[in-house]
Design a protein around this motif. Sequence first.
Motif, PDB file in Angstrom:
ATOM      1  N   ASP A 180       0.805  -1.307  -0.068  1.00 46.99           N
ATOM      2  CA  ASP A 180       0.175   0.001  -0.071  1.00 46.99           C
ATOM      3  C   ASP A 180       0.801   1.347   0.128  1.00 46.99           C
ATOM      4  N   ILE A 181       1.766   1.291  -1.019  1.00 50.73           N
ATOM      5  CA  ILE A 181       2.689   2.364  -1.207  1.00 50.73           C
ATOM      6  C   ILE A 181       2.528   2.864  -2.705  1.00 50.73           C
ATOM      7  N   SER A 182       3.056   4.155  -2.853  1.00 55.50           N
ATOM      8  CA  SER A 182       2.995   4.724  -4.069  1.00 55.50           C
ATOM      9  C   SER A 182       4.104   4.296  -4.883  1.00 55.50           C
ATOM     10  N   PRO A 183       3.881   4.495  -6.284  1.00 56.24           N
ATOM     11  CA  PRO A 183       4.739   3.878  -7.163  1.00 56.24           C
ATOM     12  C   PRO A 183       6.057   4.465  -6.857  1.00 56.24           C
ATOM     13  N   ALA A 184       6.133   5.695  -6.750  1.00 62.58           N
ATOM     14  CA  ALA A 184       7.515   6.246  -6.291  1.00 62.58           C
ATOM     15  C   ALA A 184       8.211   5.735  -4.904  1.00 62.58           C
ATOM     16  N   SER A 185       7.601   5.286  -4.222  1.00 62.90           N
ATOM     17  CA  SER A 185       8.086   4.604  -3.042  1.00 62.90           C
ATOM     18  C   SER A 185       8.359   3.152  -3.391  1.00 62.90           C
ATOM     19  N   ALA A 186       7.640   2.494  -4.226  1.00 61.89           N
ATOM     20  CA  ALA A 186       8.021   1.123  -4.613  1.00 61.89           C
ATOM     21  C   ALA A 186       9.235   1.143  -5.305  1.00 61.89           C
ATOM     22  N   SER A 187       9.378   2.238  -6.307  1.00 59.93           N
ATOM     23  CA  SER A 187      10.714   2.269  -6.984  1.00 59.93           C
ATOM     24  C   SER A 187      11.965   2.280  -6.190  1.00 59.93           C
ATOM     25  N   LEU A 188      11.840   2.834  -5.044  1.00 62.05           N
ATOM     26  CA  LEU A 188      13.089   2.682  -4.049  1.00 62.05           C
ATOM     27  C   LEU A 188      13.673   1.158  -3.917  1.00 62.05           C
ATOM     28  N   SER A 189      12.864   0.192  -4.170  1.00 59.56           N
ATOM     29  CA  SER A 189      13.465  -1.234  -3.895  1.00 59.56           C
ATOM     30  C   SER A 189      14.510  -1.387  -5.195  1.00 59.56           C
ATOM     31  N   VAL A 190      14.460  -0.604  -6.114  1.00 58.66           N
ATOM     32  CA  VAL A 190      15.478  -0.627  -7.167  1.00 58.66           C
ATOM     33  C   VAL A 190      16.504   0.601  -6.951  1.00 58.66           C
ATOM     34  N   SER A 191      16.256   1.734  -6.578  1.00 57.22           N
ATOM     35  CA  SER A 191      17.109   2.622  -6.139  1.00 57.22           C
ATOM     36  C   SER A 191      17.876   2.266  -4.992  1.00 57.22           C
ATOM     37  N   ALA A 192      17.424   1.603  -3.856  1.00 53.58           N
ATOM     38  CA  ALA A 192      18.194   1.616  -2.953  1.00 53.58           C
ATOM     39  C   ALA A 192      19.409   0.630  -3.206  1.00 53.58           C
ATOM     40  N   GLY A 193      19.279  -0.572  -3.799  1.00 55.02           N
ATOM     41  CA  GLY A 193      20.282  -1.362  -4.384  1.00 55.02           C
ATOM     42  C   GLY A 193      21.349  -0.677  -5.469  1.00 55.02           C
ATOM     43  N   THR A 194      20.708   0.089  -6.335  1.00 52.13           N
ATOM     44  CA  THR A 194      21.928   0.839  -7.131  1.00 52.13           C
ATOM     45  C   THR A 194      22.350   1.674  -6.454  1.00 52.13           C
ATOM     46  N   ALA A 195      21.916   2.531  -5.374  1.00 56.46           N
ATOM     47  CA  ALA A 195      22.629   3.583  -4.715  1.00 56.46           C
ATOM     48  C   ALA A 195      23.866   2.819  -3.674  1.00 56.46           C
ATOM     49  N   ALA A 196      23.401   1.804  -3.116  1.00 57.79           N
ATOM     50  CA  ALA A 196      24.400   1.224  -2.291  1.00 57.79           C
ATOM     51  C   ALA A 196      25.553   0.495  -3.186  1.00 57.79           C
ATOM     52  N   LEU A 197      25.120   0.123  -4.250  1.00 61.50           N
ATOM     53  CA  LEU A 197      26.179  -0.526  -5.376  1.00 61.50           C
ATOM     54  C   LEU A 197      27.348   0.685  -5.844  1.00 61.50           C
ATOM     55  N   ALA A 198      26.502   1.804  -6.037  1.00 63.59           N
ATOM     56  CA  ALA A 198      27.262   2.934  -6.595  1.00 63.59           C
ATOM     57  C   ALA A 198      28.303   3.456  -5.498  1.00 63.59           C
ATOM     58  N   LEU A 199      27.686   3.598  -4.207  1.00 68.57           N
ATOM     59  CA  LEU A 199      28.614   4.116  -3.151  1.00 68.57           C
ATOM     60  C   LEU A 199      29.749   3.112  -2.640  1.00 68.57           C
ATOM     61  N   LEU A 200      29.507   1.752  -3.009  1.00 65.06           N
ATOM     62  CA  LEU A 200      30.845   0.744  -2.535  1.00 65.06           C
ATOM     63  C   LEU A 200      31.656   0.318  -3.588  1.00 65.06           C
ATOM     64  N   LEU A 201      31.403   0.797  -4.886  1.00 67.43           N
ATOM     65  CA  LEU A 201      32.208   0.473  -5.781  1.00 67.43           C
ATOM     66  C   LEU A 201      33.752   0.929  -5.806  1.00 67.43           C
ATOM     67  N   ILE A 202      33.867   2.118  -5.521  1.00 67.37           N
ATOM     68  CA  ILE A 202      35.163   2.707  -5.185  1.00 67.37           C
ATOM     69  C   ILE A 202      35.933   1.806  -4.367  1.00 67.37           C
TER      70      ILE A 202
END
Length: 414
Positions: free
Chosen positions: A60-82
């Motif tokens: 029962d969340i908005s589409p924008a909130s649901a998209s965080l399930s993708v963004s959370a992973g890609t953001a963590a990946l981006a921050l840990l690459l270096i």
Amino acid sequence: MSENAAGSTEAELTEEPAFLDAGTAAYRRANLAMFVGGFATFAMLYGTQPILPLLSEAFDISPASASLSVSAGTAALALLLIPASILSDRIGRMRVMKTSLTLAAIVALASPFVTDFNQLLVLRALLGAALAGLPAAAMAYLGEEIAPQAQGRAMGLYIAGNALGGMSGRFISALVAQWSSWRIALGVLGVLGVIAAFLFWRSLPASRHFSPRAARPARILSDVRALFSDEAMPWLFLTAFLLMGAFIGLYNYLGFRLMEAPFGLSQSAIGAIFGLYLLGTWASAWSGQLADRHGRRNILWIMVSVMASGLLATLSPALPIIIAGVAVYTFGFFAAHSVASGWVARRANERRALAAALYLSSYYLGASVIGTLAGPAWTLHAWGGVALVVGTCLAATLLLAGFHLRRIEPPRRP
């Protein structure tokens, strides 16, 4: 005889270890390991993208909130690459990659058992953080261990595994979710990760050319300053941010649009659309050849223009035209990404590992930031709002590629 034996032993001890060459069993095992590693990385990372509407309904969340399930992973990946890249310089490529894939598979297996969306977000962020080690070390491993004349083929197979994994993860999760539930879909991806980790551990040949490098802050900062003082490199990092943001922004909300009237597509039909990723394999190779022939600065802006034309086609109310537009958009994206990433490697020289990590960090941060920002645009203005956000990113990229990067002369060969 003893002198000859001693001399032979001494020669064997001082002889340079052989590289993995095409046609050998070790080369085939390395290719298998890197293919399945890349496949599993991106299958697990993007597995929630086609089931965002189901997550939105389930929690029962908005589409924008649901998209965080993708963004959370890609953001963590981006921050840990270096950090992962620096760690692999210190303790070894194999250790980092094996640990990365194993931890990611464990996290993925836990995902179906969450009781609320916040728990899912935490696990998705942990998944991205765990996965960072494999792409951070993969290119370096291949460059160190594969014979120079066979590296192109090995690199191509690894990238093909990435693209195929991204497509297959999306398709598998959509298909399984339609037949059962989103929880079982994520569980299937976790099992896939476990199988991939097992094959990776069993197949990957040992490193024989790795030399540890001290992770001195002064050296790292010096390399970073050198990269950002280059006249093209910062703008190529920004290009990566905008390109990937525009790409994920469109795909994150495509499923929401196609499930609604008048289209009403099923989860499996939407998952099948991700089969367009196969265009990326051909687009990457073809655009690389084109860039070698005509120059990256002359090709990049053309491929961004191709993306823009595909985006315009998605504004049509006719489903065949929308799908054709997404196909053109996908082709243009993979071609532009191939040209931009190759440009970074071309200019970075001895700083290739750090430059690649910075490029990929920008790439996945763009996916997280712009992919999330497109959510309110969808909520307020539906597909027109998403197209406006994505189109703005493409316009900025076109300005960079067509008016600034195009004027920069290629670096001199050493």
